[in-house]
Design an enzyme around this catalytic site. Structure first.
Site, short mmCIF file in Angstrom:
data_model
loop_
_atom_site.label_atom_id
_atom_site.label_comp_id
_atom_site.label_asym_id
_atom_site.label_seq_id
_atom_site.Cartn_x
_atom_site.Cartn_y
_atom_site.Cartn_z
N GLY A 121 0.81 -1.36 0.53
CA GLY A 121 0.38 -0.25 -0.50
C GLY A 121 0.82 1.74 -0.02
N TRP A 164 2.44 1.60 -3.42
CA TRP A 164 1.29 1.97 -4.52
C TRP A 164 1.29 3.72 -4.13
CZ3 TRP A 164 -3.19 4.60 -4.20
CH2 TRP A 164 -3.95 4.62 -4.67
N HIS A 165 1.99 4.14 -3.45
CA HIS A 165 1.06 5.55 -3.49
C HIS A 165 2.39 6.33 -4.07
CE1 HIS A 165 -2.11 4.64 -0.09
NE2 HIS A 165 -1.66 5.92 -0.34
N GLY A 166 3.65 6.03 -4.16
CA GLY A 166 5.14 6.25 -4.97
C GLY A 166 6.41 5.78 -5.08
#
Length: 476
Positions: free
Chosen positions: A326, A329-331
């Site tokens: 997670g 996934w954000h960057g």
């Protein structure tokens, strides 16, 4: 195109809305779907038309794989069932590969050059808008097709499912089975005044949150994170809390507007945001923040990893892995990995706490949870490790304590901006005690008071459109 822009509010949305329902009134339902797809692709291309072939290619590929899986499953032959699993694996691999190329390639090159001593040139790939969201949406579709939970053999329907513009750029992350029945429902093809009034009211709330509150918090947040070298106690807290509330109102505002616009077309998107700063523990927080991402991580990563079926150690390992994914996934940054790892440790600690049957005072539980979230957002926002440590040092008084007058000069704000900053801080704190926008809309009664309130929010939002800024989650 931004929800918070003149061209969207005064041109794109009215034209799209009017033609969609005119076509439906003429019983041209396929044409109305085609119009919605065209409008959504125009909405997407407004940013940069160069990535239009990418999303169209991704849609065609996943539709082909998904419909092939559905076709194989319907034969009920064991050996062909194994083929559908191979197709699913291939489909997921291709989607992940696409995401890795556009989002993580420079991250891998940087780390290879740093740790392995290689000298690869950076590729400087521009991240296509919404790629994380439409890729996850389609991975979910492939898995659902493999599980026989969806059977979509119509290309227009599938394209509409992926591209429907209210969710295209920053979610919510949708399931096919919760969307297409709504588009096919004949009752949703006529104007619904109740949905229109609720949608306009919710849009006004979301617009106000974004352009009035979030963008005001952004002034101190941006200044603080750009000047971390000698940040002192009060300035450090002002910086961290400003970003904590900026992100809250930015994402909450976006989500409100996405749900509102969909509701104008009689489509109900899943709730994605439910007062997360009222959470009493980290698990509660993730049941309230970006709820459809949490659902995706649970259904398509945590459970396939084994969930809680392999004993306590395996459960903790799976939970931690999910939060690492997670975070990434954000960057493409180690700061996001650290942020994910901190949340992974917190969720494991919370589970251990529960296993031991321990309880905590409600106010203390909220205080610890909110401050944990506030501190971990520092790693989420900071450009690097040193900036994060500087702000944390300031928050714990290690960089000294400035005078109140110094705080008033922080960021070089004018008197009016300082007044606005005080107002939005009061509004930010009020979220701990007031109903959220979904609760307000669900209990909405069209009275003079509610209409005046909605009109006031809308006018304030439109007046602030000159300060147009993108949504923070567009970067992910």
């Amino acid at each position: 195109m931004l929800f918070n822009s003149y061209e969207f509010i005064f041109f794109f949305l009215p034209i799209t809305f009017g033609i969609y329902f005119w076509l439906n009134k003429k019983r041209l339902t396929s044409a109305s779907k085609g119009w919605m797809v065209f409008a959504s692709l125009f909405f997407y291309s407004w940013w940069n038309v160069i990535y239009l072939p990418l999303i169209l290619g991704s849609i065609l590929f996943n539709f082909t794989v998904g419909s092939s899986i559905t076709h194989i499953n319907t034969t009920h032959l064991l050996k062909k069932r194994l083929s559908s699993k191979s197709l699913l694996t291939f489909g997921i691999f291709a989607n992940v590969l696409l995401l890795v190329y556009f989002k993580y390639m420079d991250f891998f090159i940087t780390n290879a050059n740093t740790f392995a001593g290689t000298h690869f040139n950076m590729m400087h790939i521009v991240l296509p808008l919404g790629i994380s969201f439409f890729t996850f949406t389609q991975i979910a579709y492939l898995v659902d097709a493999y599980r026989n939970e969806v059977k979509e053999m119509d290309y227009l329907n599938y394209t509409l499912f992926v591209t429907f513009f209210p969710h295209l750029l920053a979610g919510p992350i949708l399931h096919h089975k919760e969307m297409m029945p709504q588009f096919d429902d004949i009752r949703n093809k006529v104007l619904n005044t109740k949905n229109i009034s609720a949608g306009m009211y919710l849009f006004a709330i979301g617009l106000f949150k974004k352009v009035v509150i979030a963008d005001t918090f952004a002034i101190w947040a941006s200044y603080g994170y750009n000047h971390t070298a000698s940040i002192s106690l009060m300035s450090a807290w002002a910086t961290s809390l400003s970003y904590t509330f900026q992100l809250y109102f930015d994402f909450s505002g976006y989500t409100d507007m996405a749900l509102a616009v969909a509701l104008l077309f009689n489509i109900k998107l899943p709730i994605n945001f439910n007062s997360p700063y009222k959470a009493l523990n980290i698990q509660d927080f993730w049941r309230r923040w970006h709820m459809t991402l949490s659902r995706f991580l649970r259904d398509y990563i945590y459970i396939p990893l084994g969930g809680n079926r392999g004993g306590e150690f395996r459960t903790y390992s799976n939970l931690f892995t999910v939060f690492l994914v997670g975070g990434l996934w954000h960057g493409a940054s180690w700061m996001f990995v650290i942020w994910g790892a901190l949340h992974g440790v917190a969720i494991v600690t919370h589970r251990l706490w529960q296993q031991m049957g321990l309880k905590m005072n409600t106010m203390l539980a909220w205080f610890i949870t909110f401050n944990f979230i506030n501190i971990t957002w520092i790693f989420f926002r900071a450009k690097g490790w040193d900036d994060a440590v500087n702000i944390l040092s300031g928050m714990f008084g290690l960089n000294g304590i400035e005078e109140v007058s110094d705080l008033l000069e922080f960021g070089g704000l004018s008197t009016i901006d300082l007044f606005m900053m005080g107002v939005v801080f009061i509004l930010g704190i009020s979220t701990f005690f007031t109903p959220n926008s979904n609760q307000l809309v669900s209990s909405l009664r069209l009275t003079n008071k509610s209409m005046v309130f909605g009109l006031f929010l809308m006018c304030m939002g439109v007046l602030h459109l000159s300060k147009i800024s993108t949504f923070l989650y567009f970067n992910f």
